[in-house]
Write a protein that holds these residues in place. Structure first.
Motif, PDB file in Angstrom:
ATOM      1  N   SER A  75       0.828  -1.209   0.000  1.00  0.00           N
ATOM      2  CA  SER A  75       0.000   0.000   0.000  1.00  0.00           C
ATOM      3  C   SER A  75       0.863   1.260   0.000  1.00  0.00           C
ATOM      4  O   SER A  75       0.517   2.261  -0.637  1.00  0.00           O
TER       5      SER A  75
ATOM      6  N   VAL B 125       2.194   1.641  -3.616  1.00  0.00           N
ATOM      7  CA  VAL B 125       1.136   2.078  -4.527  1.00  0.00           C
ATOM      8  C   VAL B 125       0.822   3.552  -4.321  1.00  0.00           C
ATOM      9  O   VAL B 125       0.725   4.329  -5.281  1.00  0.00           O
ATOM     10  N   ASP B 126       0.659   3.966  -3.066  1.00  0.00           N
ATOM     11  CA  ASP B 126       0.350   5.355  -2.768  1.00  0.00           C
ATOM     12  C   ASP B 126       1.465   6.277  -3.255  1.00  0.00           C
ATOM     13  O   ASP B 126       1.213   7.326  -3.876  1.00  0.00           O
TER      14      ASP B 126
ATOM     15  N   PHE C  96       3.792   5.677  -5.654  1.00  0.00           N
ATOM     16  CA  PHE C  96       3.864   5.684  -7.114  1.00  0.00           C
ATOM     17  C   PHE C  96       2.752   6.551  -7.715  1.00  0.00           C
ATOM     18  O   PHE C  96       2.978   7.314  -8.654  1.00  0.00           O
ATOM     19  N   GLU C  97       1.550   6.433  -7.178  1.00  0.00           N
ATOM     20  CA  GLU C  97       0.421   7.191  -7.725  1.00  0.00           C
ATOM     21  C   GLU C  97       0.606   8.691  -7.547  1.00  0.00           C
ATOM     22  O   GLU C  97       0.312   9.482  -8.447  1.00  0.00           O
ATOM     23  N   LYS C  98       1.106   9.104  -6.399  1.00  0.00           N
ATOM     24  CA  LYS C  98       1.242  10.529  -6.125  1.00  0.00           C
ATOM     25  C   LYS C  98       2.454  11.160  -6.810  1.00  0.00           C
ATOM     26  O   LYS C  98       2.450  12.356  -7.114  1.00  0.00           O
TER      27      LYS C  98
ATOM     28  N   ALA D  53       4.125   9.868  -9.683  1.00  0.00           N
ATOM     29  CA  ALA D  53       4.358   9.451 -11.067  1.00  0.00           C
ATOM     30  C   ALA D  53       4.444  10.632 -12.040  1.00  0.00           C
ATOM     31  O   ALA D  53       5.209  10.599 -12.999  1.00  0.00           O
ATOM     32  N   LYS D  54       3.682  11.695 -11.789  1.00  0.00           N
ATOM     33  CA  LYS D  54       3.657  12.835 -12.704  1.00  0.00           C
ATOM     34  C   LYS D  54       4.225  14.088 -12.058  1.00  0.00           C
ATOM     35  O   LYS D  54       3.835  15.208 -12.394  1.00  0.00           O
TER      36      LYS D  54
ATOM     37  N   ASP E 125      -1.034  18.155  -1.411  1.00  0.00           N
ATOM     38  CA  ASP E 125      -1.213  16.953  -2.233  1.00  0.00           C
ATOM     39  C   ASP E 125       0.093  16.213  -2.475  1.00  0.00           C
ATOM     40  O   ASP E 125       0.131  15.229  -3.211  1.00  0.00           O
ATOM     41  N   LYS E 126       1.172  16.690  -1.851  1.00  0.00           N
ATOM     42  CA  LYS E 126       2.485  16.075  -2.072  1.00  0.00           C
ATOM     43  C   LYS E 126       3.148  15.652  -0.758  1.00  0.00           C
ATOM     44  O   LYS E 126       4.373  15.551  -0.678  1.00  0.00           O
TER      45      LYS E 126
ATOM     46  N   TYR F 227      12.211   9.052  -8.087  1.00  0.00           N
ATOM     47  CA  TYR F 227      11.585  10.270  -8.603  1.00  0.00           C
ATOM     48  C   TYR F 227      12.470  11.509  -8.510  1.00  0.00           C
ATOM     49  O   TYR F 227      11.975  12.629  -8.627  1.00  0.00           O
TER      50      TYR F 227
END
Length: 234
Positions: free
Chosen positions: A32, A35-36, A38-40, A42-43, A123-124, A141
Motif C-alpha cells: 500500500s 502504490v500510494d 507511485f500514484e502521487k 508518477a507525474k 497533495d504532495k 523520482y
C-alpha cells in the motif's frame, strides 16, 4: 525497557500461524505504501532531493543555505523533495514553497524527532512506516541529490544514491555535497582507504561533487542537465 522487550520478542518462538498472519499483513502494508507513493509521484516532473539533518536549527547557516538552494531550484522549474520533517528538510520545503515551486515531503513515522513541516504542498505529503519504501521514492523520482550535513539517516540516503549509481541501477544523476569542512574528512578517508585498498575505482570518486555555496550546488545540477537538454516543464 521497550527496547529490551523488542530484543526479547525477536528471540521468542512463534507458531507457524502467527508468522503467516503477521508476515502476510505486513506485505499488504508495504504494498500500500508503494502504490500510494507511485500514484502521487508518477507525474511530479523534474525534482531534486535534498537530504540533511532533522536537528539543524532555523538560525544555522546550513538551514539558511538550504532555503536558498531550494529557492534557486524552484526558480529554474525544479521541484524539491525532502524527508518531510524539521531541520534541513523543513528548509528544503520552505525555499521551494516560498518560491512557488513544487514542494514534496516524504515523511517517516518515528517515535521522536519526525513530524511533517508546514511547507509541503498538501497533495504532495506522503507518510511512510518503512524506511526502504521511502528510499525507493527518493531514488525513483529524483533527477539529482543535494546533501547537506547530517547524521546516520543522511549517510544512509547519500550512500544509497552513490551505490545505485555506481552499480548502474539508476542513471548517473548528479550528487552534490554542501559544506566542504563537514564532508572533507569522510571523503578523504574514502579516497585514501577505500580507493587505497582497491575497494572502489578511481572513476567512483567522480560520482559526487563537494561545494561550499548554494550557487555552486545548483549550478552543478543545472550544468549537468544543460548537456541533456532537460527542460523542466512546470
Amino acid at each position: 525497557m521497550a527496547k529490551e522487550d523488542k530484543i526479547r520478542s525477536s528471540f521468542a518462538n512463534k507458531t507457524w500461524q502467527e508468522i503467516k498472519v503477521k508476515d502476510s499483513w505486513q506485505i499488504f502494508k508495504i504494498m500500500s505504501e508503494f502504490v500510494d507513493g507511485f500514484e502521487k509521484l508518477a507525474k511530479i516532473g523534474p525534482c531534486v532531493s535534498i537530504f540533511g539533518s532533522a536537528r539543524t536549527k532555523s538560525e544555522h547557516k546550513y538551514y539558511e543555505m538550504t532555503v536558498e538552494i531550494s529557492r534557486l531550484l524552484a526558480d529554474k522549474g525544479y521541484g524539491v523533495i525532502s524527508g518531510g520533517g524539521p531541520g534541513i528538510m523543513e528548509a528544503a520545503n520552505k525555499g521551494a514553497y516560498e518560491a512557488g515551486g513544487k514542494s514534496v515531503g516524504l515523511n517517516i513515522e518515528l517515535p521522536f524527532e519526525q513530524f511533517h513541516n508546514k511547507y509541503i504542498d498538501r497533495d504532495k505529503l506522503l507518510e511512510f512506516n518503512y524506511f526502504f519504501v521511502r528510499k525507493v521514492m527518493f531514488m525513483k523520482y529524483s533527477q539529482g541529490y543535494i546533501v547537506m550535513p547530517g547524521g546516520f539517516g543522511t549517510m544512509d540516503e547519500l550512500f544509497e544514491a552513490i551505490t545505485l549509481i555506481q552499480t548502474g541501477k539508476i542513471a548517473r544523476f548528479p550528487i552534490v555535497l554542501v559544506g566542504i569542512e563537514y564532508w572533507k574528512g569522510l571523503f578523504d578517508w574514502i579516497a585514501n582507504s577505500m580507493l587505497g585498498n582497491a575497494y572502489i575505482s578511481e572513476e567512483d570518486l567522480k560520482l559526487y561533487r563537494l561545494v561550499d555555496t548554494a550557487e555552486e550546488a545548483v549550478e552543478h545540477i543545472f550544468r549537468f542537465y544543460d548537456k541533456y537538454l532537460l527542460k523542466p516543464n512546470f
